[in-house]
Write a protein that holds these residues in place. Structure first.
Motif, PDB file in Angstrom:
ATOM      1  N   ALA A   5       0.840  -1.194   0.000  1.00  0.00           N
ATOM      2  CA  ALA A   5       0.000   0.000   0.000  1.00  0.00           C
ATOM      3  C   ALA A   5       0.874   1.241   0.000  1.00  0.00           C
ATOM      4  O   ALA A   5       2.047   1.208   0.374  1.00  0.00           O
ATOM      5  N   HIS A   6       0.293   2.350  -0.433  1.00  0.00           N
ATOM      6  CA  HIS A   6       0.884   3.668  -0.259  1.00  0.00           C
ATOM      7  C   HIS A   6       0.073   4.399   0.801  1.00  0.00           C
ATOM      8  O   HIS A   6      -1.160   4.344   0.799  1.00  0.00           O
ATOM      9  N   LEU A   7       0.749   5.119   1.680  1.00  0.00           N
ATOM     10  CA  LEU A   7       0.080   5.886   2.721  1.00  0.00           C
ATOM     11  C   LEU A   7       0.658   7.296   2.733  1.00  0.00           C
ATOM     12  O   LEU A   7       1.877   7.475   2.809  1.00  0.00           O
ATOM     13  N   TYR A   8      -0.223   8.291   2.644  1.00  0.00           N
ATOM     14  CA  TYR A   8       0.192   9.685   2.603  1.00  0.00           C
ATOM     15  C   TYR A   8      -0.631  10.480   3.608  1.00  0.00           C
ATOM     16  O   TYR A   8      -1.815  10.192   3.833  1.00  0.00           O
ATOM     17  N   GLU A   9      -0.007  11.507   4.178  1.00  0.00           N
ATOM     18  CA  GLU A   9      -0.730  12.434   5.035  1.00  0.00           C
ATOM     19  C   GLU A   9      -0.277  13.852   4.720  1.00  0.00           C
ATOM     20  O   GLU A   9       0.910  14.091   4.463  1.00  0.00           O
ATOM     21  N   ILE A  10      -1.232  14.779   4.777  1.00  0.00           N
ATOM     22  CA  ILE A  10      -0.932  16.171   4.484  1.00  0.00           C
ATOM     23  C   ILE A  10      -1.890  17.040   5.285  1.00  0.00           C
ATOM     24  O   ILE A  10      -3.022  16.624   5.589  1.00  0.00           O
ATOM     25  N   PHE A  11      -1.445  18.231   5.652  1.00  0.00           N
ATOM     26  CA  PHE A  11      -2.290  19.198   6.356  1.00  0.00           C
ATOM     27  C   PHE A  11      -2.675  20.305   5.388  1.00  0.00           C
ATOM     28  O   PHE A  11      -1.810  20.870   4.699  1.00  0.00           O
ATOM     29  N   ILE A  12      -3.955  20.619   5.336  1.00  0.00           N
ATOM     30  CA  ILE A  12      -4.472  21.629   4.411  1.00  0.00           C
ATOM     31  C   ILE A  12      -5.183  22.710   5.229  1.00  0.00           C
ATOM     32  O   ILE A  12      -6.038  22.402   6.080  1.00  0.00           O
ATOM     33  N   ARG A  13      -4.852  23.954   4.950  1.00  0.00           N
ATOM     34  CA  ARG A  13      -5.503  25.063   5.643  1.00  0.00           C
ATOM     35  C   ARG A  13      -6.891  25.299   5.018  1.00  0.00           C
ATOM     36  O   ARG A  13      -7.077  26.170   4.168  1.00  0.00           O
ATOM     37  N   ALA A  14      -7.825  24.475   5.432  1.00  0.00           N
ATOM     38  CA  ALA A  14      -9.211  24.574   4.979  1.00  0.00           C
ATOM     39  C   ALA A  14     -10.059  23.681   5.878  1.00  0.00           C
ATOM     40  O   ALA A  14      -9.577  22.639   6.339  1.00  0.00           O
ATOM     41  N   PRO A 120       1.825  -4.747  -9.093  1.00  0.00           N
ATOM     42  CA  PRO A 120       3.083  -4.000  -8.989  1.00  0.00           C
ATOM     43  C   PRO A 120       3.204  -2.850  -9.982  1.00  0.00           C
ATOM     44  O   PRO A 120       3.831  -1.830  -9.672  1.00  0.00           O
ATOM     45  N   LYS A 121       2.630  -2.992 -11.157  1.00  0.00           N
ATOM     46  CA  LYS A 121       2.687  -1.905 -12.139  1.00  0.00           C
ATOM     47  C   LYS A 121       1.927  -0.684 -11.628  1.00  0.00           C
ATOM     48  O   LYS A 121       2.414   0.448 -11.705  1.00  0.00           O
ATOM     49  N   THR A 122       0.737  -0.927 -11.085  1.00  0.00           N
ATOM     50  CA  THR A 122      -0.046   0.165 -10.513  1.00  0.00           C
ATOM     51  C   THR A 122       0.677   0.762  -9.315  1.00  0.00           C
ATOM     52  O   THR A 122       0.732   1.986  -9.153  1.00  0.00           O
ATOM     53  N   TRP A 123       1.241  -0.101  -8.466  1.00  0.00           N
ATOM     54  CA  TRP A 123       1.983   0.380  -7.290  1.00  0.00           C
ATOM     55  C   TRP A 123       3.042   1.390  -7.708  1.00  0.00           C
ATOM     56  O   TRP A 123       3.185   2.459  -7.097  1.00  0.00           O
ATOM     57  N   ALA A 124       3.801   1.049  -8.740  1.00  0.00           N
ATOM     58  CA  ALA A 124       4.881   1.920  -9.180  1.00  0.00           C
ATOM     59  C   ALA A 124       4.354   3.210  -9.784  1.00  0.00           C
ATOM     60  O   ALA A 124       4.863   4.299  -9.520  1.00  0.00           O
ATOM     61  N   GLY A 129       2.294   9.852  -8.278  1.00  0.00           N
ATOM     62  CA  GLY A 129       1.068  10.473  -8.772  1.00  0.00           C
ATOM     63  C   GLY A 129       0.206  11.009  -7.645  1.00  0.00           C
ATOM     64  O   GLY A 129      -0.351  12.121  -7.728  1.00  0.00           O
ATOM     65  N   TRP A 130       0.102  10.226  -6.558  1.00  0.00           N
ATOM     66  CA  TRP A 130      -0.714  10.690  -5.429  1.00  0.00           C
ATOM     67  C   TRP A 130      -0.084  11.899  -4.741  1.00  0.00           C
ATOM     68  O   TRP A 130      -0.794  12.788  -4.238  1.00  0.00           O
ATOM     69  N   VAL A 131       1.235  11.966  -4.707  1.00  0.00           N
ATOM     70  CA  VAL A 131       1.899  13.126  -4.115  1.00  0.00           C
ATOM     71  C   VAL A 131       1.542  14.384  -4.891  1.00  0.00           C
ATOM     72  O   VAL A 131       1.195  15.432  -4.313  1.00  0.00           O
ATOM     73  N   ALA A 132       1.590  14.298  -6.214  1.00  0.00           N
ATOM     74  CA  ALA A 132       1.256  15.450  -7.049  1.00  0.00           C
ATOM     75  C   ALA A 132      -0.199  15.869  -6.853  1.00  0.00           C
ATOM     76  O   ALA A 132      -0.521  17.063  -6.787  1.00  0.00           O
ATOM     77  N   PRO A 148       0.682  23.685 -11.465  1.00  0.00           N
ATOM     78  CA  PRO A 148       0.792  23.382 -12.892  1.00  0.00           C
ATOM     79  C   PRO A 148       1.199  21.931 -13.065  1.00  0.00           C
ATOM     80  O   PRO A 148       1.545  21.244 -12.112  1.00  0.00           O
ATOM     81  N   ALA A 149       1.150  21.438 -14.294  1.00  0.00           N
ATOM     82  CA  ALA A 149       1.525  20.053 -14.564  1.00  0.00           C
ATOM     83  C   ALA A 149       2.957  19.796 -14.096  1.00  0.00           C
ATOM     84  O   ALA A 149       3.853  20.617 -14.307  1.00  0.00           O
ATOM     85  N   VAL A 150       3.151  18.660 -13.409  1.00  0.00           N
ATOM     86  CA  VAL A 150       4.478  18.279 -12.926  1.00  0.00           C
ATOM     87  C   VAL A 150       4.821  16.900 -13.475  1.00  0.00           C
ATOM     88  O   VAL A 150       3.941  16.144 -13.886  1.00  0.00           O
ATOM     89  N   ASP A 151       6.110  16.581 -13.465  1.00  0.00           N
ATOM     90  CA  ASP A 151       6.575  15.277 -13.945  1.00  0.00           C
ATOM     91  C   ASP A 151       6.520  14.280 -12.795  1.00  0.00           C
ATOM     92  O   ASP A 151       7.356  14.303 -11.893  1.00  0.00           O
TER      93      ASP A 151
END
Length: 315
Positions: A5-14, A120-124, A129-132, A148-151
């Motif tokens: 799995a991928h796990l991400y956390e972020i704080f948003i001022r909203a 595994p292909k989706t994992w990679a 992508g989720w970070v962006a 804007p669009a990022v790589d």
């Protein structure tokens, strides 16, 4: 290290009500989610589509599993925009929104994309992508403008290596967990099942792990042999002891001195278990005679050599 799995956390001022709106409102998603919109009633059991606005192409499909506004949203996630990923089983994406301060002006966003062990292909591909997406969501809600669009392309990642790394992580975990049951206890039926399941799981994953060698297979076979021996399964223990010795021989110079010692020890213990005492004693003496250069390695081996059961073998 690769996981399932991928796990991400972020704080948003909203406030989380505004963050929730951004998750389900297609006018918002099209701004931060790679030019796609979410199309769903968001009722539990309802279909979910992630559609590329330019050309109305289906990017992702799934089923809504959980929807508890403005707190939690879980959706099965099957990628359609790449043929190889489309052939993989669906994962599961779960968003959790939690107030991060007393007045609710900041929201903690937790995103988990799981059930990816067989994808595994989706994992990679989604790893960056989720970070962006999360960073673009944060930018939209805090500044009014998405990124804007990022790589975020990681498609050059070898899916086979990803899967192999996952197997290696599982092998280490299973291997270490076996020792919880090799503690001298009298094994109940449930304990015996747990011990063997862990030992065989370690062997299964070592055979498929990135960088696995004959040394890893020798040690995995030794652990299976030892597990059967302590349960009194002499014939099976002897089979895996012989396999361990074969792998040590195959490893040649890559095998450590203690690998040779353990191969003899496993055979001695299994032979003692089946009552072939003379042969067991010969193998025991061979194990003792192996020169293990490192003092710590020698101490560990001596401890394992002395540990019961020896089934009454006069050593």
């Amino acid at each position: 290290m690769t996981a399932t799995a991928h796990l991400y956390e972020i704080f948003i001022r909203a406030p989380r009500e505004r963050v929730w709106q951004a998750l389900v409102d297609p006018d918002d998603t099209v701004q931060y989610f790679h030019g796609t919109r979410f199309d769903s009633s968001f009722e539990v059991g309802a279909p979910f589509h992630n559609v590329v606005v330019d050309g109305e192409r289906l990017a992702v499909d799934g089923i809504v599993e959980t929807c508890s506004p403005p707190h939690r949203l879980a959706i099965t996630w099957h990628v359609n925009y790449d043929p190889e990923m489309a052939a993989e089983p669906p994962g599961r994406v779960e968003w959790t929104l939690t107030p991060a301060n007393d007045d609710g002006s900041v929201t903690r966003v937790t995103l988990r994309h799981g059930d990816l062990a067989l994808s595994p292909k989706t994992w990679a591909h989604v790893k960056l992508g989720w970070v962006a997406i999360l960073d673009s969501l944060k930018s939209l809600l805090e500044t009014g403008t998405p990124l804007p669009a990022v790589d975020d392309d990681v498609t050059d990642t070898d899916a086979g290596v990803i899967e192999g790394n996952w197997h290696r992580a599982q092998a280490v975990t299973a291997n270490n967990s076996v020792w919880e049951y090799l503690d001298g206890r009298d094994h109940s039926a449930d304990d015996a099942d747990e011990l063997l399941q862990r030992a065989y799981a370690a062997a299964y994953h070592w055979r498929r792990a990135t960088g696995s060698t004959a040394v890893n297979l020798a040690r995995a076979s030794w652990l299976v042999s030892r597990s059967h021996a302590v349960l009194g399964h002499g014939d099976v223990a002897l089979h895996h002891a012989d396999r361990s010795a074969q792998f040590v021989e195959r490893a040649g110079g890559e095998a450590a001195d203690f690998d040779h010692a353990y191969a003899h020890e496993a055979r001695a213990r299994a032979l003692a278990c089946v009552g072939r005492r003379d042969e067991a004693l010969d193998a025991y003496r061979a194990a003792e005679a192996v020169e293990v250069a490192d003092e710590q390695d020698r101490s560990i081996f001596d401890g394992d050599l002395q540990a019961e059961p020896w089934f009454g073998l006069d050593r």
